[in-house]
Design a protein around this motif. Sequence first.
Motif, mmCIF file in Angstrom:
data_model
loop_
_atom_site.group_PDB
_atom_site.id
_atom_site.type_symbol
_atom_site.label_atom_id
_atom_site.label_comp_id
_atom_site.label_asym_id
_atom_site.label_seq_id
_atom_site.Cartn_x
_atom_site.Cartn_y
_atom_site.Cartn_z
ATOM 1 N N GLN B 1 67.463 38.381 15.458
ATOM 2 C CA GLN B 1 66.962 36.753 15.503
ATOM 3 C C GLN B 1 64.993 37.154 16.075
ATOM 4 N N SER B 2 64.247 37.343 15.504
ATOM 5 C CA SER B 2 62.561 38.144 15.986
ATOM 6 C C SER B 2 62.336 36.276 16.856
ATOM 7 N N ALA B 3 61.188 36.685 18.292
ATOM 8 C CA ALA B 3 61.088 36.018 18.702
ATOM 9 C C ALA B 3 60.028 34.656 17.830
ATOM 10 N N LEU B 4 59.900 33.287 17.522
ATOM 11 C CA LEU B 4 59.194 33.168 17.024
ATOM 12 C C LEU B 4 57.416 32.778 17.399
ATOM 13 N N THR B 5 55.846 33.248 16.029
ATOM 14 C CA THR B 5 55.502 33.183 16.136
ATOM 15 C C THR B 5 54.351 31.630 17.315
ATOM 16 N N GLN B 6 54.283 32.033 18.566
ATOM 17 C CA GLN B 6 53.154 30.486 18.938
ATOM 18 C C GLN B 6 51.952 31.208 19.147
ATOM 19 N N PRO B 7 50.396 30.273 18.836
ATOM 20 C CA PRO B 7 49.605 31.188 19.680
ATOM 21 C C PRO B 7 49.846 31.060 21.236
ATOM 22 N N ALA B 8 48.707 32.577 21.246
ATOM 23 C CA ALA B 8 49.040 32.698 23.443
ATOM 24 C C ALA B 8 48.451 30.839 23.689
ATOM 25 N N SER B 9 47.091 30.754 23.561
ATOM 26 C CA SER B 9 46.397 29.615 24.570
ATOM 27 C C SER B 9 45.891 28.681 23.547
ATOM 28 N N VAL B 10 45.834 27.621 23.283
ATOM 29 C CA VAL B 10 45.134 26.147 23.053
ATOM 30 C C VAL B 10 44.332 25.956 24.478
ATOM 31 N N SER B 11 43.221 25.308 23.964
ATOM 32 C CA SER B 11 42.701 24.472 25.015
ATOM 33 C C SER B 11 42.041 22.677 24.587
ATOM 34 N N GLY B 12 41.652 21.637 25.017
ATOM 35 C CA GLY B 12 40.868 20.830 24.665
ATOM 36 C C GLY B 12 40.979 20.002 25.507
ATOM 37 N N SER B 13 40.477 19.165 25.687
ATOM 38 C CA SER B 13 39.120 17.950 26.771
ATOM 39 C C SER B 13 39.992 17.063 26.979
ATOM 40 N N PRO B 14 40.163 15.950 28.290
ATOM 41 C CA PRO B 14 40.904 15.056 27.942
ATOM 42 C C PRO B 14 40.561 14.070 26.948
ATOM 43 N N GLY B 15 41.555 13.657 26.922
ATOM 44 C CA GLY B 15 41.136 12.223 25.235
ATOM 45 C C GLY B 15 41.517 12.999 23.867
ATOM 46 N N GLN B 16 41.342 14.098 24.107
ATOM 47 C CA GLN B 16 41.662 14.703 22.598
ATOM 48 C C GLN B 16 42.562 15.229 22.047
ATOM 49 N N SER B 17 42.810 15.352 20.626
ATOM 50 C CA SER B 17 44.331 16.310 20.144
ATOM 51 C C SER B 17 44.224 17.447 19.983
ATOM 52 N N ILE B 18 45.571 17.730 20.069
ATOM 53 C CA ILE B 18 45.497 19.478 20.259
ATOM 54 C C ILE B 18 46.975 19.633 19.875
ATOM 55 N N THR B 19 46.851 20.555 18.579
ATOM 56 C CA THR B 19 48.103 20.921 17.889
ATOM 57 C C THR B 19 48.873 22.521 17.922
ATOM 58 N N ILE B 20 49.964 22.842 18.388
ATOM 59 C CA ILE B 20 50.604 23.676 18.814
ATOM 60 C C ILE B 20 51.571 24.358 17.454
#
Lengths: 120, 110
Positions: B1-20
């Motif tokens: 069971q290796s951990a799933l890979t996620q980006p360490a960080s994401v950012s966005g401005s209010p009102g925008q959309s982000i995807t992780i």
Amino acid sequence: QVTLRESGPALVKPTQTLTLTCTFSGFSLSTSGMCVSWIRQPPGKALEWLALIDWDDDKYYSTSLKTRLTISKDTSKNQVVLTMTNMDPVDTATYYCARMSLPEGAFDIWGQGTMVTVSS
Amino acid sequence: QSALTQPASVSGSPGQSITISCTGTSSDVGSYNLVSWYQQHPGKAPKLMIYEVSKRPSGVSNRFSGSKSGNTASLTISGLQAEDEADYYCCSYAGSSTGVFGGGTKLTVL
């Protein structure tokens, strides 16, 4: 209202055995599809799934920790107990219990967590 | 069971959309539609936001949505709000009644 609450020692010494209790209300662990899991989180680090017990008393463990873990339940007391042997400083973490119901397969309700420090 | 890979960080401005993103293997994410997503604010317990890849629990804003393609699952937050700033974790069923979490992603709302 479904609630879970973890309890146990805040400090254990290396090599000791940790025993944590999850006391829950608002559901029955004898109901088909109900499960309770233990999950931990070292300070500043990610969540790690540890163990799960289901309504049928089947038990499942993290592959990497299975030799050290035992999960059990007392349905009459609405409690799930996790024991972890041979504690090490790397086991320092917040330990959470969480409910899972099938078939959704997600942890829908979590306890507040209990911080356990392993130090001599 | 290796951990799933996620980006360490994401950012966005209010009102925008982000995807992780959350990348696993054919033994976990790729094999089961049992991916869930959790939001965790500092010092708090995680909160379920998405289950079964794309379903929202009652009470979770419809600004949160989930999807999956192959071995990668994704969480999208639209109309970013300051209160969305938190850590996000994915989790997948990994067979034999075991689960695996991702490494977590810190979302910063600029």
